[in-house]
Design a protein around this motif. Structure first.
Motif, PDB file in Angstrom:
ATOM      1  N   ALA A  32     -12.175 -54.171   2.124  1.00 23.48           N
ATOM      2  CA  ALA A  32     -11.836 -52.778   1.817  1.00 23.48           C
ATOM      3  C   ALA A  32     -10.817 -52.707   0.689  1.00 23.48           C
ATOM      4  O   ALA A  32     -10.924 -51.868  -0.204  1.00 23.48           O
ATOM      5  N   VAL A  33      -9.817 -53.592   0.713  1.00 26.72           N
ATOM      6  CA  VAL A  33      -8.814 -53.591  -0.360  1.00 26.72           C
ATOM      7  C   VAL A  33      -9.473 -53.993  -1.673  1.00 26.72           C
ATOM      8  O   VAL A  33      -9.335 -53.303  -2.689  1.00 26.72           O
ATOM      9  N   VAL A  34     -10.194 -55.094  -1.671  1.00 23.33           N
ATOM     10  CA  VAL A  34     -10.782 -55.626  -2.902  1.00 23.33           C
ATOM     11  C   VAL A  34     -11.785 -54.651  -3.508  1.00 23.33           C
ATOM     12  O   VAL A  34     -11.768 -54.399  -4.718  1.00 23.33           O
ATOM     13  N   MET A  35     -12.659 -54.076  -2.688  1.00 20.82           N
ATOM     14  CA  MET A  35     -13.727 -53.231  -3.229  1.00 20.82           C
ATOM     15  C   MET A  35     -13.230 -51.869  -3.712  1.00 20.82           C
ATOM     16  O   MET A  35     -13.965 -51.151  -4.385  1.00 20.82           O
ATOM     17  N   ALA A  36     -11.988 -51.515  -3.425  1.00 21.24           N
ATOM     18  CA  ALA A  36     -11.413 -50.284  -3.974  1.00 21.24           C
ATOM     19  C   ALA A  36     -10.967 -50.487  -5.422  1.00 21.24           C
ATOM     20  O   ALA A  36     -10.551 -49.542  -6.083  1.00 21.24           O
ATOM     21  N   HIS A  37     -11.067 -51.722  -5.917  1.00 20.79           N
ATOM     22  CA  HIS A  37     -10.622 -52.076  -7.265  1.00 20.79           C
ATOM     23  C   HIS A  37     -11.811 -52.456  -8.141  1.00 20.79           C
ATOM     24  O   HIS A  37     -12.813 -52.977  -7.650  1.00 20.79           O
ATOM     25  N   ARG A  38     -11.659 -52.226  -9.431  1.00 21.92           N
ATOM     26  CA  ARG A  38     -12.686 -52.658 -10.384  1.00 21.92           C
ATOM     27  C   ARG A  38     -12.818 -54.172 -10.343  1.00 21.92           C
ATOM     28  O   ARG A  38     -11.873 -54.878 -10.027  1.00 21.92           O
ATOM     29  N   ALA A 112     -12.974 -44.013 -14.495  1.00 20.97           N
ATOM     30  CA  ALA A 112     -13.817 -42.818 -14.369  1.00 20.97           C
ATOM     31  C   ALA A 112     -14.645 -42.830 -13.079  1.00 20.97           C
ATOM     32  O   ALA A 112     -15.018 -41.771 -12.575  1.00 20.97           O
ATOM     33  N   ALA A 113     -14.916 -44.010 -12.529  1.00 18.69           N
ATOM     34  CA  ALA A 113     -15.693 -44.111 -11.290  1.00 18.69           C
ATOM     35  C   ALA A 113     -14.809 -43.981 -10.052  1.00 18.69           C
ATOM     36  O   ALA A 113     -15.312 -43.988  -8.936  1.00 18.69           O
ATOM     37  N   GLY A 114     -13.497 -43.877 -10.241  1.00 20.50           N
ATOM     38  CA  GLY A 114     -12.587 -43.733  -9.115  1.00 20.50           C
ATOM     39  C   GLY A 114     -12.108 -45.047  -8.516  1.00 20.50           C
ATOM     40  O   GLY A 114     -11.487 -45.058  -7.459  1.00 20.50           O
ATOM     41  N   LEU A 115     -12.382 -46.168  -9.180  1.00 29.31           N
ATOM     42  CA  LEU A 115     -11.887 -47.463  -8.726  1.00 29.31           C
ATOM     43  C   LEU A 115     -10.539 -47.754  -9.380  1.00 29.31           C
ATOM     44  O   LEU A 115     -10.293 -47.343 -10.514  1.00 29.31           O
ATOM     45  N   VAL A 116      -9.687 -48.484  -8.678  1.00 30.75           N
ATOM     46  CA  VAL A 116      -8.390 -48.845  -9.242  1.00 30.75           C
ATOM     47  C   VAL A 116      -8.629 -49.833 -10.382  1.00 30.75           C
ATOM     48  O   VAL A 116      -9.235 -50.885 -10.191  1.00 30.75           O
ATOM     49  N   SER A 117      -8.164 -49.451 -11.567  1.00 32.02           N
ATOM     50  CA  SER A 117      -8.314 -50.328 -12.732  1.00 32.02           C
ATOM     51  C   SER A 117      -7.028 -51.099 -13.015  1.00 32.02           C
ATOM     52  O   SER A 117      -7.068 -52.195 -13.559  1.00 32.02           O
ATOM     53  N   ARG A 118      -5.887 -50.513 -12.650  1.00 30.83           N
ATOM     54  CA  ARG A 118      -4.598 -51.192 -12.821  1.00 30.83           C
ATOM     55  C   ARG A 118      -3.700 -50.838 -11.643  1.00 30.83           C
ATOM     56  O   ARG A 118      -3.652 -49.681 -11.221  1.00 30.83           O
TER      57      ARG A 118
END
Length: 154
Positions: A32-38, A112-118
């Motif tokens: 869940a943590v990992v997949m919330a990120h790009r 833009a997709a709502g994933l954490v990029s940074r």
């Protein structure tokens, strides 16, 4: 709960996003943590600089093996459409039985997709006595109705 692939459109959605992240950390739900990120997310956790999901996964595996009985409270501090600022406090013990409390601030930026990029964390930890612990719910998600950081004096 909001779709994690969309930007938080209001304060309530931003709070829900922070709470979902807190629950994932308290449940040690690496996926869940990992997949919330790009896939190519840039992440700074204290003095560690991570790039991408696999490095984040490795960091979490190491962290949660070292930090036994880990509990965290994350709280929304501020947000815009593509950024969140989060305050947090956590407690854990080592395999030697020493308890620690950490404090930190994180900045999350979304693509833009709502994933954490940074994701940038500034945090510190210090030794505490067992009787000084404040985060005492059973290991796992905190549940609702628990004390806030302010109510705990954190």
């Amino acid at each position: 709960m909001t779709d994690p692939r969309s930007h938080p459109a209001c304060e309530q959605e931003a709070r829900e996003r922070v709470r979902a992240a807190e629950d994932a950390w308290n449940l040690h739900d690496v996926d869940a943590v990992v997949m919330a990120h790009r896939i190519d997310c840039q992440w700074r956790a204290g003095s560690e600089f991570l790039w991408g999901r696999e490095q984040i996964r490795g960091f979490l595996d190491r962290k949660w093996k070292r930090e036994i009985d880990f509990r965290v409270i994350q709280q929304l501090w501020a947000f815009t459409r593509d950024r969140l600022a989060v305050r947090l406090a956590w407690e854990f013990r080592t395999d030697g039985g020493a308890w620690f409390r950490g404090y930190g601030d994180e900045s999350w930026e979304y693509d833009a997709a709502g994933l954490v990029s940074r994701r940038f964390s500034s945090c510190s930890e210090h030794l505490i006595a067992e009787h000084e612990r404040l985060l005492r719910w059973p290991v796992g998600a905190r549940g609702f109705g628990g004390a806030s950081l302010e109510e705990l004096g954190l």
